[in-house]
Design a protein around this motif. Structure first.
Motif, PDB file in Angstrom:
ATOM      1  N   GLU A 128       0.873  -1.034   0.109  1.00  0.00           N
ATOM      2  CA  GLU A 128       0.055  -0.076   0.065  1.00  0.00           C
ATOM      3  C   GLU A 128       0.813   1.189  -0.074  1.00  0.00           C
ATOM      4  OE1 GLU A 128      -2.794  -0.129   3.215  1.00  0.00           O
ATOM      5  OE2 GLU A 128      -3.833  -1.831   2.614  1.00  0.00           O
ATOM      6  N   LEU A 129       2.067   1.020  -0.065  1.00  0.00           N
ATOM      7  CA  LEU A 129       3.254   2.270  -0.058  1.00  0.00           C
ATOM      8  C   LEU A 129       3.453   2.611  -1.301  1.00  0.00           C
ATOM      9  CD1 LEU A 129       5.080   1.097   3.069  1.00  0.00           C
ATOM     10  CD2 LEU A 129       3.216   2.603   3.083  1.00  0.00           C
ATOM     11  N   ILE A 130       3.774   3.841  -1.721  1.00  0.00           N
ATOM     12  CA  ILE A 130       4.406   4.248  -2.881  1.00  0.00           C
ATOM     13  C   ILE A 130       5.910   4.044  -2.903  1.00  0.00           C
ATOM     14  CG2 ILE A 130       4.892   6.600  -4.358  1.00  0.00           C
ATOM     15  CD1 ILE A 130       2.392   7.660  -2.997  1.00  0.00           C
ATOM     16  N   ASN A 131       6.354   3.553  -4.033  1.00  0.00           N
ATOM     17  CA  ASN A 131       7.701   3.096  -4.349  1.00  0.00           C
ATOM     18  C   ASN A 131       8.660   4.561  -4.566  1.00  0.00           C
ATOM     19  OD1 ASN A 131      10.241   2.262  -4.634  1.00  0.00           O
ATOM     20  ND2 ASN A 131       9.375   0.659  -6.295  1.00  0.00           N
ATOM     21  N   PHE A 132       9.081   5.025  -3.553  1.00  0.00           N
ATOM     22  CA  PHE A 132       9.703   6.258  -3.651  1.00  0.00           C
ATOM     23  C   PHE A 132      11.023   6.235  -4.349  1.00  0.00           C
ATOM     24  CE2 PHE A 132       6.528   8.201  -0.850  1.00  0.00           C
ATOM     25  CZ  PHE A 132       6.078   9.334  -1.497  1.00  0.00           C
ATOM     26  N   ASP A 133      11.633   5.122  -4.105  1.00  0.00           N
ATOM     27  CA  ASP A 133      13.067   4.739  -4.677  1.00  0.00           C
ATOM     28  C   ASP A 133      12.966   5.087  -6.295  1.00  0.00           C
ATOM     29  OD1 ASP A 133      14.263   4.546  -2.334  1.00  0.00           O
ATOM     30  OD2 ASP A 133      14.040   2.634  -2.213  1.00  0.00           O
ATOM     31  N   GLN A 138      13.855   8.119 -11.139  1.00  0.00           N
ATOM     32  CA  GLN A 138      13.072   8.984 -12.520  1.00  0.00           C
ATOM     33  C   GLN A 138      13.411  10.494 -12.315  1.00  0.00           C
ATOM     34  OE1 GLN A 138       9.056   7.613 -12.001  1.00  0.00           O
ATOM     35  NE2 GLN A 138       9.159   6.008 -13.637  1.00  0.00           N
ATOM     36  N   ALA A 139      13.347  11.097 -11.035  1.00  0.00           N
ATOM     37  CA  ALA A 139      13.648  12.605 -11.018  1.00  0.00           C
ATOM     38  C   ALA A 139      15.076  12.669 -11.107  1.00  0.00           C
ATOM     39  CB  ALA A 139      13.096  12.747  -9.531  1.00  0.00           C
ATOM     40  N   LYS A 140      15.979  12.071 -10.814  1.00  0.00           N
ATOM     41  CA  LYS A 140      17.336  12.419 -10.842  1.00  0.00           C
ATOM     42  C   LYS A 140      17.753  12.163 -12.543  1.00  0.00           C
ATOM     43  CE  LYS A 140      19.117  10.703  -6.245  1.00  0.00           C
ATOM     44  NZ  LYS A 140      19.966   9.751  -5.653  1.00  0.00           N
TER      45      LYS A 140
END
Length: 208
Positions: A128-133, A138-140
């Motif tokens: 149920e958690l967003i995969n911030f890794d 992607q952001a980098k």
């Protein structure tokens, strides 16, 4: 990527619009010099576009044209072709990007490929958690591209060149191949020796 295809077709068109093998060879040699200058300017995107245009089937099949290329131009073509190669996940192109200092124009296809790989190989959610890794990766990657846009080249515009490129007619892929068959019919190409029947054959003979 549409711009990449348009520029590549522009290169192919300029080669095929010439009447004789010598004239077509001169256009190829000129584009190789332009691509070499793009390497100096850290513009790997333009290098990829030019080499792609020279490596279309409509241009590569021009045996009578390619065999007129000088040994010096052949060596340049081989080195540029290696730079534009997709071998080992664009290894050579990535090395050029890693060693480039701003201003530079990276080959955007490398970044699009990496973004696709990150998206496909990493789940967007972990339970149920967003995969911030995943989002961080992607952001980098996007951040690297954006950071390159903060620098510009100090070029003086040449209107004649700009207008020529802007107004030049560009053939479609089908039209390119049809034109290729007109300027060098298969019957004419039979004069080429057996060792010259492929780019690798021409390349070996020119580099010996």
């Amino acid at each position: 990527m549409c711009q990449h295809a348009c520029t590549s077709n522009f290169v192919s068109t300029q080669v095929l619009r010439r009447d004789t093998p010598t004239q077509r060879m001169q256009v190829i040699a000129r584009f190789l010099l332009i691509a070499a200058k793009c390497v100096e300017l850290n513009n790997s995107n333009a290098v990829m576009e030019i080499i792609s245009g020279l490596e279309t089937s409509s241009v590569q099949r021009l045996k009578l044209t390619w065999r007129e290329l000088s040994s010096q131009s052949w060596k340049l073509y081989v080195s540029l072709s290696a730079l534009a190669s997709m071998k080992d996940n664009f290894k050579t192109c990535r090395q050029l990007l890693a060693n480039s200092k701003p201003p530079c124009v990276p080959y955007i296809g490398v970044y699009l490929k990496d973004l696709t790989s990150i998206d496909e190989c990493n789940a967007s959610a972990l339970g149920e958690l967003i995969n911030f890794d995943k989002l961080d990766m992607q952001a980098k990657l996007i951040g690297r591209v954006i950071s390159m846009q903060h620098f510009s080249y100090d070029f003086q515009p040449i209107p004649e060149v700009q207008n020529f490129i802007k107004d030049a007619a560009v053939l479609t892929e089908d039209s390119l191949y049809e034109t290729s068959l007109l300027v060098e019919p298969r019957s004419l190409q039979q004069v080429a020796s057996a060792s010259e029947r492929s780019p690798s054959g021409w390349r070996r003979s020119k580099l010996l």
